[in-house]
Design an enzyme around this catalytic site. Structure first.
Site, PDB file in Angstrom:
ATOM      1  N   THR A 132       0.830  -1.202   0.000  1.00  0.00           N
ATOM      2  CA  THR A 132       0.000   0.000   0.000  1.00  0.00           C
ATOM      3  C   THR A 132       0.868   1.256   0.000  1.00  0.00           C
ATOM      4  O   THR A 132       0.604   2.217  -0.734  1.00  0.00           O
ATOM      5  CB  THR A 132      -0.919  -0.024   1.241  1.00  0.00           C
ATOM      6  OG1 THR A 132      -1.686  -1.227   1.206  1.00  0.00           O
ATOM      7  CG2 THR A 132      -1.842   1.169   1.276  1.00  0.00           C
ATOM      8  N   ARG A 167       5.332  -7.067  -7.160  1.00  0.00           N
ATOM      9  CA  ARG A 167       5.257  -8.466  -7.562  1.00  0.00           C
ATOM     10  C   ARG A 167       3.852  -8.875  -7.970  1.00  0.00           C
ATOM     11  O   ARG A 167       2.871  -8.266  -7.562  1.00  0.00           O
ATOM     12  CB  ARG A 167       5.697  -9.364  -6.396  1.00  0.00           C
ATOM     13  CG  ARG A 167       7.184  -9.336  -6.141  1.00  0.00           C
ATOM     14  CD  ARG A 167       7.523 -10.025  -4.842  1.00  0.00           C
ATOM     15  NE  ARG A 167       7.040  -9.250  -3.715  1.00  0.00           N
ATOM     16  CZ  ARG A 167       6.995  -9.696  -2.461  1.00  0.00           C
ATOM     17  NH1 ARG A 167       7.384 -10.924  -2.185  1.00  0.00           N
ATOM     18  NH2 ARG A 167       6.559  -8.928  -1.496  1.00  0.00           N
ATOM     19  N   LYS A 187      -8.331 -14.855   2.470  1.00  0.00           N
ATOM     20  CA  LYS A 187      -8.662 -13.717   1.604  1.00  0.00           C
ATOM     21  C   LYS A 187      -7.459 -13.267   0.787  1.00  0.00           C
ATOM     22  O   LYS A 187      -6.354 -13.158   1.309  1.00  0.00           O
ATOM     23  CB  LYS A 187      -9.162 -12.563   2.465  1.00  0.00           C
ATOM     24  CG  LYS A 187     -10.659 -12.597   2.695  1.00  0.00           C
ATOM     25  CD  LYS A 187     -11.135 -11.259   3.230  1.00  0.00           C
ATOM     26  CE  LYS A 187     -12.626 -11.075   2.969  1.00  0.00           C
ATOM     27  NZ  LYS A 187     -13.034  -9.681   3.078  1.00  0.00           N
ATOM     28  N   PHE A 214      -3.134   4.383  10.751  1.00  0.00           N
ATOM     29  CA  PHE A 214      -4.409   3.690  10.985  1.00  0.00           C
ATOM     30  C   PHE A 214      -5.312   4.642  11.748  1.00  0.00           C
ATOM     31  O   PHE A 214      -4.820   5.455  12.543  1.00  0.00           O
ATOM     32  CB  PHE A 214      -4.175   2.419  11.821  1.00  0.00           C
ATOM     33  CG  PHE A 214      -3.799   1.225  11.000  1.00  0.00           C
ATOM     34  CD1 PHE A 214      -2.579   1.164  10.364  1.00  0.00           C
ATOM     35  CD2 PHE A 214      -4.663   0.141  10.861  1.00  0.00           C
ATOM     36  CE1 PHE A 214      -2.219   0.061   9.605  1.00  0.00           C
ATOM     37  CE2 PHE A 214      -4.307  -0.955  10.102  1.00  0.00           C
ATOM     38  CZ  PHE A 214      -3.082  -1.003   9.469  1.00  0.00           C
ATOM     39  N   TRP A 218      -3.596   5.542   2.530  1.00  0.00           N
ATOM     40  CA  TRP A 218      -4.669   4.552   2.534  1.00  0.00           C
ATOM     41  C   TRP A 218      -6.024   5.269   2.481  1.00  0.00           C
ATOM     42  O   TRP A 218      -6.903   4.881   1.712  1.00  0.00           O
ATOM     43  CB  TRP A 218      -4.573   3.678   3.796  1.00  0.00           C
ATOM     44  CG  TRP A 218      -5.596   2.591   3.857  1.00  0.00           C
ATOM     45  CD1 TRP A 218      -5.517   1.350   3.276  1.00  0.00           C
ATOM     46  CD2 TRP A 218      -6.859   2.629   4.522  1.00  0.00           C
ATOM     47  NE1 TRP A 218      -6.644   0.626   3.532  1.00  0.00           N
ATOM     48  CE2 TRP A 218      -7.498   1.387   4.298  1.00  0.00           C
ATOM     49  CE3 TRP A 218      -7.523   3.605   5.278  1.00  0.00           C
ATOM     50  CZ2 TRP A 218      -8.761   1.084   4.809  1.00  0.00           C
ATOM     51  CZ3 TRP A 218      -8.782   3.297   5.788  1.00  0.00           C
ATOM     52  CH2 TRP A 218      -9.392   2.047   5.545  1.00  0.00           C
TER      53      TRP A 218
END
Lengths: 559, 559
Positions: free
Chosen positions: A76, A97, A108, A384, A412
């Site tokens: 990210t 990658r 997931k 966050f 983000w």
């Protein structure tokens, strides 16, 4: 606070440009872009060859602290930083990658970034993409079939069937294939022997493709693969059974870098994906070297934490491809610092400045390690929503004591707008000319000493222990001319030590070498220090049970 | 005579048009064409759905006499006829199968026609193409992994591990994988059991994809796959372990037809490629039905000779997809007639009119068989340079005695100019409205009686024999509601009988049924009458040894 959208909702709402437009930004004409749908393309070998005389842009490595279940957001941040550099007026390309298909059906998926820092089309990237991994699977398994076929028809090379070193691969999590007996059923089916499958990303063909400069180099390296040994222990190579030409043909298109775009329509190269333990864990050399010819800035990442990923990026990829990184970003999060400081996963939502301070030792060790390669460092704190100002400040204060800077990044939630400060800092460091990159050890150091150098200098281990058989094997390879190869450490990614539970910055521990393997085609010696799983299994309730096409033909459950 | 160019030389000299131009000829906008490079594209599901109310064009089946080592040129004639119809002013599309990658490394590849009647790009078509077979391999092996994983985690469905009916697949000729024991190595790897691999074209997923009308139908059929049986012999379906959704996601793109072009820039759909013995051997229903909406004429082919290929095309594909073929072309060659007449391969270059006459019995039987389905027939004589006028005339005279016509075709040497006469004859028969197509047997006929009907009516067998266990199995399936399925015969392609050496038109022979298998997802009962190899091996000197990239980056040795 506004409603938080899921990664897949954000990705579906992306206003993608036609991939030909993205290519045009880099000066790649449509004749040299092979489209795969309207949003993916491969860059032709001819175009790449034509760029070789151009100067290189700046190379930025994004690496991280030791991973924790809290999540760090390395990809990210890589994607966000690419967008951020473009935002401040630099022509930047992201190099990451490709994702493995198999694991998506277990837990997931999602290896394309997150939030507003994603590469699209994310569904394709988590499924077949442009078929590179399928081509690698085919090339790998063609070699395997040719080995058993060679033995079946008389074994002219005298391969000892007890010493076949080439397994098969599948891009699937299938524990039933880890250990098999093949060639059962009588005369027509060959000589029964023990065999097995690894997941495709663990294939040496994957590592070879990612380290090859071009198709000629690829063919040479494929020929160098050791497929097994004769009774006298002399190696048998892939070229001895004439497999290298056909394998190269199968990999012709897979060798070409894939162009896609970020959510902000900036170019991203997504190419190759070798394992980060038994291989070097970086995207392809061809993608990185091509991007450097086309952009002012290339932002790339390496697998796991800096102890494994950055070390291999520097000592294997940069050494072999002649790359000179200008700056390294180490990604950290307040949550991961707390976890390193002893906080349990369920308590990560609560402010705990003391735990952050305690956990910073892990970050500090990585900063010092990266500096040993002569590369300037900046820390990117991936924000966050639960982080507090006090926690962020604690990280910044700690990093400052090491003569570096930590920058808060909100890519983000905000995309490039949230990461301008890091982008500016990266440019400042890169353009300062501070970087004096050099690998950690010289080519001509004895192999065991190379292992000790990594263990002591990077892991802060007290000693490396190995059985006589391991040391003898390393000596034998030196005698055979493989002494100049770099080391590829296979160690737990969760700790500087070989004990995954030892967080923080341990010192003086022992690194036991269990096994060494020669990847003669890829060109490195794999040093195994613990249990390495090369074929994952599926969980009790695999995510495949919840993956389906909805009535609009969209994929549900993959992310 | 002018210098004869090889297929690959002709293909490389092709003046290909951009695939978007080819699509435009059929009214497919670029938004609905997903390109794979500049010369291949997939047609979107949305576009296909939008065409459903349009009327259908005419459907032409190209089939053949029983194959001989002399070669008949069925695909070459299919491609040539498509070009010929376009030449005489009909909008025509060719629909053929995709090639399997694995066999290309064993013996010379090439499944895209020949001479001046080829589909391009032939290299891609013989390698990864648009990745359909890789997607099928992935979907098939995901199901296999889920089965062993289900058992590993407690086996809630109580699958009897001795009665697992689902093997794994690989698109490779690898005899070592025919019979294996998997899940060895202890507790972490599961319960050891016998298993094995087939080649991908033998996968039931391949047959399912080729018989599905759309993605919803595909998902339903995948769910219907029988993966094994419980101790009480009740079947366990793929949907019982929730595999159908994720398999459909993996096949999302593979389900869409591939558009390429002939050397004369006419559109060709190349999609799907099921085995012609344990499966039905036709290209996909989606490709054929879509082509019928877009063209005046659709020319398609079926695997092997008309006894197997045409019968399955009519009784399985046309029955299930509601297709109504208008005319059938049976391809024959003077060389193959001579071989059927007893001439050895080395003597085929010499004129032998008596042998041609004698061998015509095989052709005659096929003509009469195809007429039993109510479809008018024309014979296409695929010209070889060594053919004499007398030989050709002998075939024409023979065919006339059966109330049909044989037309000499020189498309291999001349392209569409060499096949105008056949094209005109096909149009005349199709537009005459003669076709009264009906399958050979009704859905509600008992299963064993269906087998007898095919054997007696098409093969001219005297009787069908089967053990009680086989008859009981058929009865059991009827009781379970599978009695309405068609039969898929697995028989040698070299003879009307089950003895491959019995050429010509044998009668009164016995057809022994060795085994029956239920393909519940594909929707047919496979009836096996001899040894069926579902995983080929490689020869002593496989062609892979001579396949490589030349200095211009071109593939050598593949053709």
């Amino acid at each position: 606070m506004a409603e938080v959208k899921s990664d897949i909702e954000i990705a579906r709402a992306a206003k993608k440009k036609n991939i030909m437009e993205i290519g045009a930004k880099l000066g790649i004409g449509s004749d040299h872009l092979l489209p795969y749908g309207h949003d993916k393309a491969k860059i032709s070998a001819e175009f790449i060859a034509q760029q070789q005389s151009r100067p290189n842009g700046r190379l930025v490595l994004v690496t991280a602290i030791n991973p924790t279940p809290a999540g760090e957001g390395k990809t990210t941040t890589t994607v966000g930083l690419g967008d951020g550099l473009n935002r401040i007026g630099k022509k930047a390309v992201v190099c990451i990658r490709e994702a493995s298909l198999g694991p998506c059906f277990g837990v997931k998926g999602g290896a394309a970034g997150g939030g507003y820092a994603q590469v699209v089309p994310m569904e394709d990237m988590n499924l077949h993409f442009t078929g590179d991994f399928h081509a690698i699977t085919s090339a790998h398994n063609l070699l395997a079939a040719l080995i058993d076929n060679h033995i079946y028809w008389g074994n002219e090379q005298n391969i000892d069937i007890r010493r076949i070193a080439w397994r098969r691969v599948m891009d699937m999590n299938d524990r039933a294939l880890r250990e098999i007996v093949c060639s059962l059923g009588g005369v027509a089916n060959g000589y029964p022997r023990e065999a097995g499958f690894d997941i495709t990303v663990a294939s040496e063909v994957m590592a070879i493709l990612c380290l090859s400069m071009d198709l000629k180099d690829l063919e040479k390296r494929l020929g160098n693969i050791i497929i097994g040994y004769r009774r006298d222990k002399s190696p048998v190579f892939a070229r001895d059974i004439k497999a290298d030409g056909a394998m190269t043909v199968l990999l012709k298109d897979a060798m070409q870098p894939n162009l896609v775009q970020t959510l902000e329509n900036n170019p991203a190269f997504v190419h190759g994906g070798p394992f980060a333990n038994i291989a070097h864990g970086c995207n392809s050399v061809v993608a990185t070297t091509t991007a450097l010819k086309l952009a002012d800035y290339v932002v790339t990442e390496a697998g796991f934490g800096a102890d494994l990923g950055a070390e291999k990026f520097f000592d294997i990829k940069c050494r072999k491809a002649g790359l000179k990184p200008d700056v390294a970003v180490i990604v950290a999060t307040a949550r991961a610092m707390k976890m390193n400081g002893g906080v349990k996963k369920d308590d990560l939502g609560q402010e705990n400045i003391e735990a952050v301070k305690k956990g910073c030792a892990n970050l500090g060790r990585h900063i010092q390690n990266v500096k040993k390669f002569g590369v300037p460092v900046v820390v990117g704190i991936n924000h966050f929503v639960s982080d507090t100002e006090g926690e962020i400040q604690a990280i910044k204060d700690y990093v400052a004591t090491l003569g570096a800077e930590a920058v808060l990044c909100k890519h983000w939630a905000q995309g490039s707008a949230g990461i301008e400060e890091l982008a500016n800092k990266v440019v400042q460091l890169a353009e300062s000319g501070q970087s004096q990159f050099a690998p950690l050890y010289p080519d001509d150091m004895p192999l065991f000493q190379k292992i000790e150098t990594i263990a002591k200098s990077i892991y802060h281990a007290g000693e490396v222990i190995a059985d006589k058989s391991v040391r003898d094997q390393l000596k034998a390879w030196e005698d055979q001319g493989y002494g100049n190869l770099p080391i590829c450490m296979a160690k737990t990614q969760y700790s500087f030590s070989t004990d995954p539970n030892l967080r923080g910055a341990p010192s003086g521990h022992t690194v036991p070498v269990r096994e060494v393997r020669l990847s003669a085609g890829a060109g490195f010696i794999v040093v195994i220090t613990g249990e390495i799983m090369t074929m994952p299994g599926l969980p009790k309730s695999p995510s495949s049970e919840r993956i389906f096409l909805n009535d609009m033909g969209q994929i549900e459950g993959l992310f």
